[in-house]
Design a protein around this motif. Sequence first.
Motif, short mmCIF file in Angstrom:
data_model
loop_
_atom_site.label_atom_id
_atom_site.label_comp_id
_atom_site.label_asym_id
_atom_site.label_seq_id
_atom_site.Cartn_x
_atom_site.Cartn_y
_atom_site.Cartn_z
N CYS A 143 138.89 75.14 22.02
CA CYS A 143 137.46 75.36 21.75
C CYS A 143 137.22 75.87 20.32
CB CYS A 143 136.87 76.32 22.78
SG CYS A 143 136.79 75.59 24.42
N ALA A 144 138.14 76.68 19.81
CA ALA A 144 138.04 77.12 18.43
C ALA A 144 138.22 75.93 17.48
CB ALA A 144 139.11 78.18 18.13
N PHE A 145 139.13 75.04 17.84
CA PHE A 145 139.37 73.82 17.07
C PHE A 145 138.09 72.96 17.04
CE2 PHE A 145 140.43 69.26 17.51
CZ PHE A 145 141.04 69.03 16.28
N ALA A 146 137.48 72.80 18.21
CA ALA A 146 136.26 71.99 18.31
C ALA A 146 135.14 72.58 17.45
CB ALA A 146 135.81 71.88 19.77
N GLU A 147 135.00 73.91 17.47
CA GLU A 147 133.96 74.56 16.67
C GLU A 147 134.23 74.41 15.18
OE1 GLU A 147 133.26 78.57 17.90
OE2 GLU A 147 133.01 78.03 20.01
N ALA A 148 135.50 74.56 14.78
CA ALA A 148 135.86 74.45 13.37
C ALA A 148 135.64 73.02 12.87
CB ALA A 148 137.31 74.87 13.15
N VAL A 149 136.01 72.04 13.69
CA VAL A 149 135.81 70.64 13.32
C VAL A 149 134.33 70.33 13.16
CG1 VAL A 149 135.95 68.26 14.18
CG2 VAL A 149 137.95 69.73 14.30
N PHE A 150 133.51 70.84 14.08
CA PHE A 150 132.07 70.59 14.01
C PHE A 150 131.49 71.18 12.72
CE2 PHE A 150 127.64 71.84 15.21
CZ PHE A 150 127.13 70.56 15.26
N ILE A 181 129.61 68.95 9.70
CA ILE A 181 128.22 69.08 9.24
C ILE A 181 128.15 69.52 7.78
CG2 ILE A 181 127.37 69.58 11.56
CD1 ILE A 181 127.03 72.51 10.74
N HIS A 182 129.25 70.07 7.24
CA HIS A 182 129.26 70.47 5.83
C HIS A 182 129.91 69.41 4.94
CE1 HIS A 182 128.61 74.50 7.68
NE2 HIS A 182 127.90 74.70 6.59
N CYS A 223 122.71 67.11 15.27
CA CYS A 223 123.51 66.50 14.20
C CYS A 223 123.49 64.98 14.33
CB CYS A 223 124.94 67.03 14.27
SG CYS A 223 126.07 66.23 13.12
N VAL A 224 123.68 64.49 15.55
CA VAL A 224 123.67 63.04 15.79
C VAL A 224 122.30 62.45 15.50
CG1 VAL A 224 123.88 61.26 17.59
CG2 VAL A 224 125.53 63.14 17.49
N ILE A 279 133.57 59.21 15.52
CA ILE A 279 132.33 58.44 15.57
C ILE A 279 131.22 59.13 14.77
CG2 ILE A 279 130.47 57.65 17.10
CD1 ILE A 279 132.68 57.26 19.25
N VAL A 280 131.04 60.43 15.01
CA VAL A 280 129.99 61.18 14.31
C VAL A 280 130.31 61.29 12.82
CG1 VAL A 280 128.80 63.40 14.16
CG2 VAL A 280 129.40 62.45 16.40
N GLU A 281 131.56 61.49 12.50
CA GLU A 281 131.96 61.60 11.09
C GLU A 281 131.62 60.32 10.33
OE1 GLU A 281 135.83 63.38 8.88
OE2 GLU A 281 136.23 61.67 10.18
#
Length: 250
Positions: free
Chosen positions: A55-62, A66-67, A95-96, A181-183
């Motif tokens: 979950c920390a990984f998911a938050e850091a990736v997000f 966005i930045h 974001c999407v 996909i989002v990236e």
Amino acid sequence: MLEQDRLDVFAAQTENVRALEQAWKHINKTINAAYSSGDNSTAEIHTKLLAQVYCAFAEAVFSKVIHTPDGLSLDEISQVKSRGKKNIVNAWKKCVELSLQKVQGKSSGHVANTRQKIESLIDHYIYDPSLLRNKIAHGQWKVALNSNNTKVNSALTTKVQEISVVDLYRHKEAFQSLFRIVEDIIESPNKTHHRDYWSHITEFEESQSKMASWTIEKKIASLRAKKERFKHAKGITSQSSQTQQSCAAV
């Protein structure tokens, strides 16, 4: 936030993602070793730690996404972050929504269909793991409480108790497909997104179909069989070495 701040945050989160990937590999090795040795208690404890790392990984990736330089505007980043203060799922969806506004050159239904598809993935692969992470992070490793901590939440308790390393691998694989996909939409809405969107969706569905048959029982059996094969091979090598030494002595 200034443009330089965006660049600094992107660089920082890139490093954090790399560190969390290393943490994932390290904890996974500990889990595998524990299951191989029949130490289920250690494996289960480290599975809870792996859930938090995921979950920390998911938050850091997000945050990294966005930045992304030359991606969302600074105002759009602020809008996404505002949504994220209350709910990470809503932040992903915002974001999407903002990113898809930049997509051109497709059929009129493409943006709406893409948004619907991605949001369904977000609901399934971001929402549930974030709920579990919150429970585990707040000390509810065995029994989960409701949001106000006034009653036991039976449904989440079952999920917390049953979560396995196999589940986490499945979630991480799905999340990485979603992230790609989002990236693509953020970085290249009218080139890479058009080119790779359906291949990403196809790969995602194929990998999830394959992983659907994975179980923790099969993983444990495979790890222990591998350990037995290694012990057997080591024993044969040892016997061979002793035989050679005996022959040399004669």
